[in-house]
Scaffold this active site. Structure first.
Site, PDB file in Angstrom:
ATOM      1  CB  THR A   1     -15.247  46.406  27.781  1.00  0.00           C
ATOM      2  OG1 THR A   1     -14.996  46.637  26.381  1.00  0.00           O
ATOM      3  CG2 THR A   1     -15.641  44.957  27.961  1.00  0.00           C
TER       4      THR A   1
ATOM      5  CB  THR B   1     -20.176  57.939  30.812  1.00  0.00           C
ATOM      6  OG1 THR B   1     -20.824  59.186  30.526  1.00  0.00           O
ATOM      7  CG2 THR B   1     -21.202  56.946  31.330  1.00  0.00           C
ATOM      8  NE  ARG B   2     -17.545  53.683  26.869  1.00  0.00           N
ATOM      9  CZ  ARG B   2     -17.574  52.732  25.945  1.00  0.00           C
ATOM     10  NH1 ARG B   2     -16.693  51.744  25.978  1.00  0.00           N
ATOM     11  NH2 ARG B   2     -18.458  52.752  24.975  1.00  0.00           N
TER      12      ARG B   2
ATOM     13  CB  SER C   1     -15.138  46.000  22.855  1.00  0.00           C
ATOM     14  OG  SER C   1     -14.420  45.087  22.061  1.00  0.00           O
TER      15      SER C   1
ATOM     16  NE  ARG D   1     -11.024  44.937  20.068  1.00  0.00           N
ATOM     17  CZ  ARG D   1     -10.264  45.441  21.022  1.00  0.00           C
ATOM     18  NH1 ARG D   1      -9.243  44.758  21.493  1.00  0.00           N
ATOM     19  NH2 ARG D   1     -10.507  46.647  21.512  1.00  0.00           N
ATOM     20  NE  ARG D   2     -11.223  47.731  24.321  1.00  0.00           N
ATOM     21  CZ  ARG D   2     -11.654  48.951  24.032  1.00  0.00           C
ATOM     22  NH1 ARG D   2     -12.889  49.315  24.370  1.00  0.00           N
ATOM     23  NH2 ARG D   2     -10.873  49.813  23.415  1.00  0.00           N
TER      24      ARG D   2
ATOM     25  CE  LYS E   1     -11.969  52.243  18.598  1.00  0.00           C
ATOM     26  NZ  LYS E   1     -13.433  52.232  18.757  1.00  0.00           N
ATOM     27  CG  ASP E   2     -15.808  54.102  15.240  1.00  0.00           C
ATOM     28  OD1 ASP E   2     -15.798  53.050  15.904  1.00  0.00           O
ATOM     29  OD2 ASP E   2     -15.712  55.238  15.750  1.00  0.00           O
TER      30      ASP E   2
ATOM     31  NE  ARG F   1     -22.909  52.820  23.206  1.00  0.00           N
ATOM     32  CZ  ARG F   1     -23.808  53.273  22.345  1.00  0.00           C
ATOM     33  NH1 ARG F   1     -24.892  52.562  22.079  1.00  0.00           N
ATOM     34  NH2 ARG F   1     -23.630  54.432  21.747  1.00  0.00           N
ATOM     35  N   GLY F   2     -21.272  54.804  26.622  1.00  0.00           N
ATOM     36  CA  GLY F   2     -21.020  56.140  27.134  1.00  0.00           C
ATOM     37  C   GLY F   2     -19.657  56.665  26.745  1.00  0.00           C
ATOM     38  CG  ASN F   3     -18.888  60.778  27.756  1.00  0.00           C
ATOM     39  OD1 ASN F   3     -18.683  60.285  28.870  1.00  0.00           O
ATOM     40  ND2 ASN F   3     -19.557  61.908  27.596  1.00  0.00           N
ATOM     41  CB  VAL F   4     -13.532  59.110  27.931  1.00  0.00           C
ATOM     42  CG1 VAL F   4     -12.433  58.989  28.979  1.00  0.00           C
ATOM     43  CG2 VAL F   4     -13.078  58.494  26.610  1.00  0.00           C
TER      44      VAL F   4
ATOM     45  CB  CYS G   1     -16.540  47.593  14.493  1.00  0.00           C
ATOM     46  SG  CYS G   1     -18.012  48.583  14.736  1.00  0.00           S
TER      47      CYS G   1
ATOM     48  CB  SER H   1     -17.760  62.215  21.452  1.00  0.00           C
ATOM     49  OG  SER H   1     -16.683  61.920  20.589  1.00  0.00           O
TER      50      SER H   1
END
Length: 336
Positions: free
Chosen positions: A143, A174-175, A145, A147-148, A92-93, A169-172, A262, A24
């Site tokens: 999101t 995409t989001r 997550s 958590r979020r 975090k992963d 889902r997806g990269n930055v 996570c 990525s």
């Protein structure tokens, strides 16, 4: 950068070091930063070896595929098989259990820990909710997550605001594209990732930890190598930032003791006070925000060889209090 073994003719002290990384844009940016620092420290060139992980190819939601380790296991396999010399992960992963044969050689100084809102028309979270309430609909916020989701929904419940959290889902690209296209009104991403990609100007609001406590380890990187190469581990250790390493040790102990991966709705943030006091905040909730347990603990930490043990004890103690208060019932199936 084909990741093939080095030839026998290359002298050991000048041969390129092979750094394993996900493909990525964010992973490549993070690994490039580390590669430059390793070259500066060692004088050796570093080549990036791109590795595809299960988390990169699966189209399932992270909560469905387990989250923990899905972006890490292929890199760890490459390390143990000798195809790369060291690897860089988003901390975090990283699963909380360290596998045999590998060592966390360094945790560099942490980036901004906060989550960031990227919203239409440059609106803050409160402005977005108010504007769309006036239009007669809920704000759609994306999101990946739980958590979020838990903390966003709890915020909305507390204020009587109308929001709808949407799993993505997806990269930055995409989001953020979901917002640009109008499919979503906003997305929440990690500030650190946007900073490392040079996209900080796209943030419309940094979400204060009072509203949104980040994931354990968020904003930090993990540099991992094998125990079979102590010389490399010692060289990489020069990139370690002790205050960051100790803080994330407390957060990860919290996560491990809760037996939460996570993908669970768990947040944790350790911050340093003065003098030498570590404060740890933990949150466990339900994704709909109906129940949110929030507790904190603090204690003096001496930055010596026992500092990680001290921080780990703090994390475990806070997790025990959360479990006593019913946290296990809020997390769904716990990691084992």
């Amino acid at each position: 950068m084909n990741g093939q073994p080095l030839t026998d003719q290359a002298p050991a002290d000048t041969a390129p070091l092979r750094l394993g990384t996900r493909r990525s844009a964010l992973a490549m940016a993070q690994s490039g930063m580390v590669a430059r620092e390793v070259t500066r420290l060692t004088g050796r060139p570093v080549e990036l070896v791109e590795i595809t992980t299960y988390g990169d190819t699966s189209r399932e939601a992270l909560a469905q595929i387990g989250g923990t380790g899905v972006f890490v296991s292929a890199l760890r396999d490459a390390l143990l098989e000798g195809r790369i010399d060291f690897a860089v992960h988003s901390l975090k992963d990283l699963p909380t259990a360290e596998p045999a044969g590998l060592v966390l050689a360094a945790v560099p100084e942490r980036e901004d820990v906060r989550d960031a809102l990227v919203a239409c028309e440059g609106l803050t979270l409160e402005e977005l909710a108010e504007k769309l309430a006036g239009a007669g609909r809920a704000a759609r916020i994306g999101t990946g997550s739980p958590r979020r989701m838990a903390q966003l929904n709890a915020w909305a419940r507390a204020r009587g605001a109308q929001i709808e959290t949407v799993a993505i889902r997806g990269n930055v690209d995409t989001r953020i594209g979901f917002v640009a296209s109008g499919e979503l009104d906003a997305v929440v991403l990690a500030t650190a990732g946007l900073n490392r990609l040079g996209r900080a100007t796209e943030v419309t609001e940094h979400l204060d930890p009072e509203l949104m406590i980040p994931a354990p380890g968020q904003g930090a990187l993990a540099i991992e190598c094998t125990t079979a190469d102590p010389a490399l581990a010692a060289a990489l250790a020069a990139l370690d930032h002790a205050p960051t390493r100790v803080a994330v040790a407390a957060e990860r102990a919290l996560l491990a003791t809760l037996e939460a991966g996570c993908s669970a709705p768990v947040a944790g943030l350790a911050t340093w006070g003065h003098p030498h006091e570590l404060r740890l905040e933990g949150v466990v909730g339900t994704a709909d925000g109906a129940t949110l347990l929030k507790m904190s603990a603090h204690g003096p930490i001496v930055l010596d060889e026992t500092a990680e043990q001290q921080a780990t004890a703090l994390g475990r103690a806070l997790a025990a209090r959360l479990l006593d208060a019913g946290a296990a019932a809020l997390m769904g199936e716990r990691a084992r």
